[in-house]
Design an enzyme around this catalytic site. Structure first.
Site, PDB file in Angstrom:
ATOM      1  CG  ASP B 165     -35.037   3.609 -12.368  1.00 34.56           C
ATOM      2  OD1 ASP B 165     -34.706   2.466 -12.742  1.00 34.56           O
ATOM      3  OD2 ASP B 165     -36.233   3.966 -12.263  1.00 34.56           O
ATOM      4  CE  LYS B 228     -38.047   7.008 -13.182  1.00 38.15           C
ATOM      5  NZ  LYS B 228     -37.439   6.414 -11.976  1.00 38.15           N
ATOM      6  CE  LYS B 264     -39.999   3.919 -13.293  1.00 38.98           C
ATOM      7  NZ  LYS B 264     -39.012   3.523 -12.275  1.00 38.98           N
TER       8      LYS B 264
END
Lengths: 822, 328
Positions: B165, B228, B264
């Protein structure tokens, strides 16, 4: 494991992630219906009355056809009883202090709040509306209405000075969203001091009946709110003790009602369905637009007053928008309207299914593409799938006809100007949506759309503080805001109107000019034998900025009170009115757009020029009446000058305000000009009345076609000199003399005239004007029902009423905001 | 459910500013839509329980704290591999597949990757197939030179992270240097190798919804497998408004390239009810495929506990005490 899987059958759901049903329980509704033994009476004088020997009409659940309860079919006697109770209650109700009346409305709001679930469910069950819509939209809206109008009741004497309640108001909510339409009318009517009798649509009666229970619980005095169920609207609407009628419905229903109460003196307001367009410009947020379009066109199966049925899209984004819309439409779920996971339930009007089916089929046969992605559910009656029509033209029937169902026709456009002209083409004018992030485009388009409500980058928002309704053939009067109060009030100086002789022969009234056109034996100017004639002053019609001879080539004599012929005025007729209206239509847009300061300069100039010709006008007036009336003539001209000054002042002081709605952003109320107003002047105060009527009309941006007093037209006709020397643009004021009935007939039937003000004598003319409006563009009317008005009096000659009649309310909703985080 | 992430990778697209530079987004309209998501759909009874299980499978069970040590990371990993207590499995008569549900991944700092991987590898079949995700690139602010940021990725991958991430360069984004953002993320993608890359936009720091759309598209062009919302450390967490904008970008990118990019949301999603709303959002806006862990993850730490409690309630009709469920 088999047993366990049956008990917890996750596997299947885990794979597909279906929603499953989410049904609202109906226990509350059943309990309420049972309390009434599933058989309703009328709610009259604070109690349930069940007269015997009445037809029983079953209220049915549209989704299944199941009978929910029986309701009565009212007879004349039932209506009489309800109206009498309302009439009786009005005296006390209207005499209550502001505070006391406000407390009652507040109590209704409180009690509505206590029964939100029941209200939502009854509405959903009875009219097929998705229960989530009833819960999230309808119920909060009606509660807000009563709080808002409790406030108006409290501040009524401060905010609406010199106006009084009318008396008994007959309320006809439509079948599409009955509860909202009921409350939008009842709340302002009650706040203004009226009592009401409601006759709900035969399709959807239950929510009105529930509302009666709630009013009773709220302690509303007996007779203030009554409900009679019936299907003959005329029984109630035509009742002589009913003072005002308000209706929500479609255009046909509106026409019928206009016809029914024409000439009765009942104040009418109507909110009719719209055939509303949404305009999407290339700089729009397309995804948000798509989301909004789906809601606007298909919520409540496209059966709301404001449902969008036309989608106009700028060419560069047309394909992208249509593609996105199609994808989004595949997500619309149809089914039981009590299932929270369904977006669309059955139609409230089963007959619509066949009509819609035919429309769609016809369009397909004409080459249009039909997109209907949603599967129809089994076991639920009367559903019609959300339908997108592309490839149809503005001349296609499916575009022209108002669907009143979930059908949306997409039309491409090239430029802003073209979009406006497509959107404004047609007779309805309820609402429109505008999508663009370009603020200049948004504001210009919003102000040019001929509709009562414009939503910019949103759609369908309503608030009790903002008067919604229609322009053009979509009705008049507003629901919401201060503007709605005027539907149910009259200027305090006015006596309640009770017409007695309002019959009119629609075919004969004004069909031909009167027959005494031949030269009379009496010579003009009282010439004696042997006198040489004066140089004849030739009066002409005045339109398009110039003096014109009448098409008839004939003149009418003007005779003084003493019987002598003072002169001849043109006998204007149909063609002259046509020409004058043409000139007015041409002048109206730029005059309406002219800034208030500019208009006021011209009105001041008119006053100035009239002042310098004062003696001339006094002479014209006094010669027409009699010598001893010179004082009266002088007074009339003096006051006319004052009136011009008064309305010059109002040119830039009534443009509108910002409404205090719940929107984060601006809800901008604009007092629009109407367009062209036809004004038929009285014989009393032949000059003052003429000036008192045209001045407010032009001050607020309208163009007028005025018909001066038939008896004493000379001063008004001579006013053209003042007009010509005061920079009034050609076509803004047009003056046509002739047979009043002929001219009234032509003005009333002309579709380009937005409103007719009729101050002629007798009741027949008023009836004609109102009845004629029902057939054509459903124009607004302001008539005197044969009652005289003292134009000398300030209230009667220049009251607030004139401002209200010279303008219409348009609300433009402008949400704001870009800040969401840092 | 197919948990093999590596099938749905996004190779990226050439940088093309014309695809996003004139994007128009109306905040108030997006807010109106966001407000509908939670009320337009609803799941009850067994549907609700099934949806909660699906949400569970999409959780990136996360700990990202200065005081993380092997003690709590190990505890977290074991819980991720066996998120549903034996009691509930038994009460609900779950079948074998259901009983073996795990969270979507565990998500930790680079320094904890190794211990997390080792722990999971000891947790049987469920643990071995459970990916370790690592934040990287100067998380949460990204205010570190590019070299060390890229090194961080490589190190995490080497230690066993199969999902990374990353955070984007907000300095570039706010100054309109989208090319710069693209180039950096592109290099990060290379550094990730076979590991899946999730790009954190830190939406709360991007100022406008237009910037969020642009950042979404730029990251996808640069090869993001997931986009995300937030690090969980910004002032604004994952909101439906932000999500709608990112989802639109995913839809547009898919229409353009045919590549499916996952989404996400992270931060602030704490209840089973919220999680179902997010699933519904994905289902309505993108389709059922985007409600699976291959294309949908929820970055959360407290959510799992609430889902367990709701499942317990579904099975028994009673609400459990906070301390009744096994600790994770």
């Amino acid at each position: 494991m088999a047993g366990a899987a049956a008990q917890f059958p996750f596997g299947h759901i885990l794979d597909t992630l279906e929603y499953g049903p989410a049904l609202e329980g109906e226990a509350l509704v059943k309990h309420w219906l049972d309390k009434h033994n599933r058989n309703f009476g009328h709610f009259i004088n604070g109690e349930w009355q069940r007269p015997v020997d009445r037809d029983n009409i079953p209220s049915k659940k549209p989704s299944t056809g199941e009978t929910l309860a029986g309701t009565l079919e009212a007879t004349e006697e039932d209506v009489q009883r309800a109206v009498a109770a309302a009439e009786g209650a009005h005296k006390k109700w209207s005499a209550l202090s502001n505070f006391d009346r406000a407390k009652f409305l507040y109590s209704v709001a409180r009690n509505l709040q206590k029964h939100q679930s029941l209200l939502a469910l009854v509405e959903a069950v009875d009219c097929g509306m998705p229960s989530k819509e009833a819960r999230t939209t309808v119920v909060p809206a009606i509660i807000r209405q009563f709080y808002h109008y409790a406030g108006w009741a409290q501040v009524l004497s401060e905010e609406v000075q010199s106006w009084s309640s009318l008396g008994v108001v007959a309320v006809f909510p439509g079948w599409m969203s009955p509860l909202v339409q009921l409350v939008q009318r009842v709340a302002p009517a009650l706040a203004a001091g009226n009592t009401v009798v409601v006759m709900p649509s035969p399709h959807t009666r239950l929510s009105s009946l529930l509302f009666a229970d709630i009013c009773a619980q709220a302690g509303l005095p007996a007779g203030v709110f009554s409900v009679v169920t019936g299907s003959t609207l005329g029984l109630l609407a035509s009742h002589p003790a009913v003072d005002a009628v308000t209706l929500a419905g479609n255009t046909l229903e509106g026409r019928a009602m206009r016809q029914l109460v024409a000439g009765s003196g009942k104040k009418l307001s109507m909110e009719l369905t719209g055939h509303c367009p949404i305009l999407v410009f290339e700089e729009a947020d397309l995804d948000s637009a798509v989301e909004n379009i789906v809601m606007a066109a298909f919520s409540n199966s496209g059966q709301n007053t404001y449902s969008a049925s036309r989608l106009l899209v700028q060419e560069p984004v047309y394909s992208r928008l249509v593609e996105k819309l199609k994808v989004r439409m595949t997500k619309i779920a149809i089914g039981d309207n009590l299932d929270k996971n369904k977006d669309q339930g059955p139609l409230g009007d089963p007959a619509a299914i066949i009509r819609l089916g035919q429309l769609v089929q016809e369009a397909q046969a004409e080459g249009a593409e039909i997109f209907q992605p949603s599967a129809l559910p089994s076991g639920i009656h009367d559903c019609f799938p959300p339908t997108l029509v592309t490839g149809a033209q503005t001349s296609s029937q499916i575009y022209v006809e108002e669907p009143c169902g979930p059908v949306l026709v997409v039309i491409p456009f090239r430029t802003e100007k073209e979009a406006i002209s497509i959107a404004n083409h047609g007779v309805s004018g309820t609402a429109a949506g505008v999508w663009t992030e370009n603020v200049s485009v948004a504001l210009e388009v919003a102000s040019m759309l001929q509709v009562a409500t414009v939503w910019v980058n949103t759609y369908g928002l309503l608030d009790a503080a903002c008067g919604a309704g229609g322009l053009k053939a979509s009705g008049f009067g507003r629901s919401g805001g201060k503007e709605a109060l005027y539907n149910y009030m009259r200027p305090s100086w006015q006596m309640p109107v009770r017409t007695t002789n309002s019959e009119v022969d629609m075919d004969k009234f004004g069909a031909s000019s009167r027959s005494d056109l031949l030269p009379s034996l009496a010579a003009a100017d009282n010439l004696k034998d042997g006198d040489s004639p004066n140089i004849d002053k030739t009066y002409k019609l005045f339109y398009g900025g110039g003096q014109k001879r009448p098409d008839s080539g004939a003149s009418l004599p003007v005779v003084s009170q003493a019987g002598s012929v003072l002169g001849h005025v043109p006998d204007g007729g149909k063609k002259d009115v046509r020409n004058a209206v043409e000139a007015a239509v041409k002048a109206a847009p730029s005059w309406g757009k002219k800034d208030g300061h500019g208009r006021s300069q011209i009105l001041y100039y008119l006053a100035e020029n009239l002042l310098s010709r004062k003696s001339n006008f006094i002479q014209l007036l006094s010669s027409a009446t009699s010598k001893d009336c010179e004082d009266r003539a002088r007074n009339e001209v003096d006051l006319a000058i004052q009136r011009l000054f008064f309305w010059a002042a109002y040119c830039d002081k009534f443009g509108g305000t910002v409404q205090e709605s719940t929107l984060y952003g601006l809800t901008w109320k604009v007092h629009l000009s109407l367009g062209v107003i036809g004004i038929v002047c009285p014989d009393d105060f032949p000059f003052l009345a003429f000036v008192s009527l045209i001045a407010p009309a032009i001050a607020r941006g309208n163009a007028v076609v005025a018909v001066p007093s038939e008896q004493f037209p000379l001063a008004a006709l001579a006013f053209h000199q003042v007009l010509e020397t005061s920079d009034v643009p050609p076509g803004v004021v047009n003056i046509i003399t002739g047979d009043r009935n002929v001219l009234t007939r032509t003005l009333s039937q002309h579709q380009d005239i937005a409103s007719v003000w009729y101050f002629g004598s007798g009741e027949a003319g008023s009836t004609f004007v109102e009845a004629a409006a029902s057939g054509g563009n459903m124009k607004r009317t302001w008539v005197n029902y044969g009652q005289l008005r003292n134009f000398i009096d300030r209230e009667q000659g220049q009251g607030q009423e004139f401002l209200v009649e010279a303008t219409t309310v348009k609300n433009i909703w402008l949400p704001m905001g870009d800040i969401f985080a840092n | 459910m197919d948990v093999n992430l590596h099938k749905s990778g996004n190779p990226g697209w050439d940088y093309n500013e014309s695809l996003f530079k004139s994007i128009r987004i109306n905040l108030s309209a997006v807010k109106a839509r966001a407000a509908e998501i939670g009320i337009n759909r609803s799941v009850k009874k067994q549907w609700q329980a099934a949806w909660q299980l699906r949400a569970l499978a999409c959780i990136d069970l996360t700990t990202l704290a200065g005081d993380d040590t092997p003690v709590n990371v190990t505890r977290l990993c074991v819980k991720a591999a066996h998120p549903i207590s034996k009691d509930i499995v038994k009460m609900l008569n779950m079948n074998e597949k259901e009983a073996k549900l795990t969270t979507g991944a565990v998500c930790v700092y680079p320094n904890q990757v190794q211990v997390a991987r080792e722990t999971l590898d000891k947790c049987g079949e469920e643990g071995r197939s459970l990916p370790v995700a690592s934040v990287a690139t100067g998380f949460p602010c990204g205010q570190t030179p590019l070299g060390p940021r890229l090194d961080e990725i490589r190190s995490a991958v080497k230690d066993g992270a199969s999902e990374i991430d990353i955070v984007i360069n907000r300095t570039y984004a706010l100054s309109g240097n989208w090319r710069g953002v693209y180039d950096e993320v592109r290099q990060m993608k290379v550094a990730c190798g076979n590991a899946h890359m999730k790009t954190i936009l830190a939406t709360g720091e991007l100022g406008s919804l237009r910037n969020i759309y642009k950042a979404s598209l730029v990251c996808m062009m640069a090869g993001a497998d997931f986009i995300k919302t937030s690090t969980g450390k910004e002032g604004v967490n994952a909101t439906l408004v932000v999500a709608l904008v990112m989802i639109r970008a995913i839809r547009d990118y898919y229409a353009l390239t045919g590549y499916k990019v996952g989404f996400k949301p992270a931060g602030g999603i704490r209840t089973a009810k919220d999680a179902c709303v997010w699933l519904s959002l994905m289902r309505e806006e993108l389709g059922e495929e985007w409600t699976r862990p291959t294309l949908f993850r929820i970055g959360a730490s407290a959510l799992l506990g609430d889902i367990e409690r709701q499942l317990y309630h579904y099975a028994t009709g009673c609400y459990p005490a906070m301390g009744q469920m096994p600790m994770g």
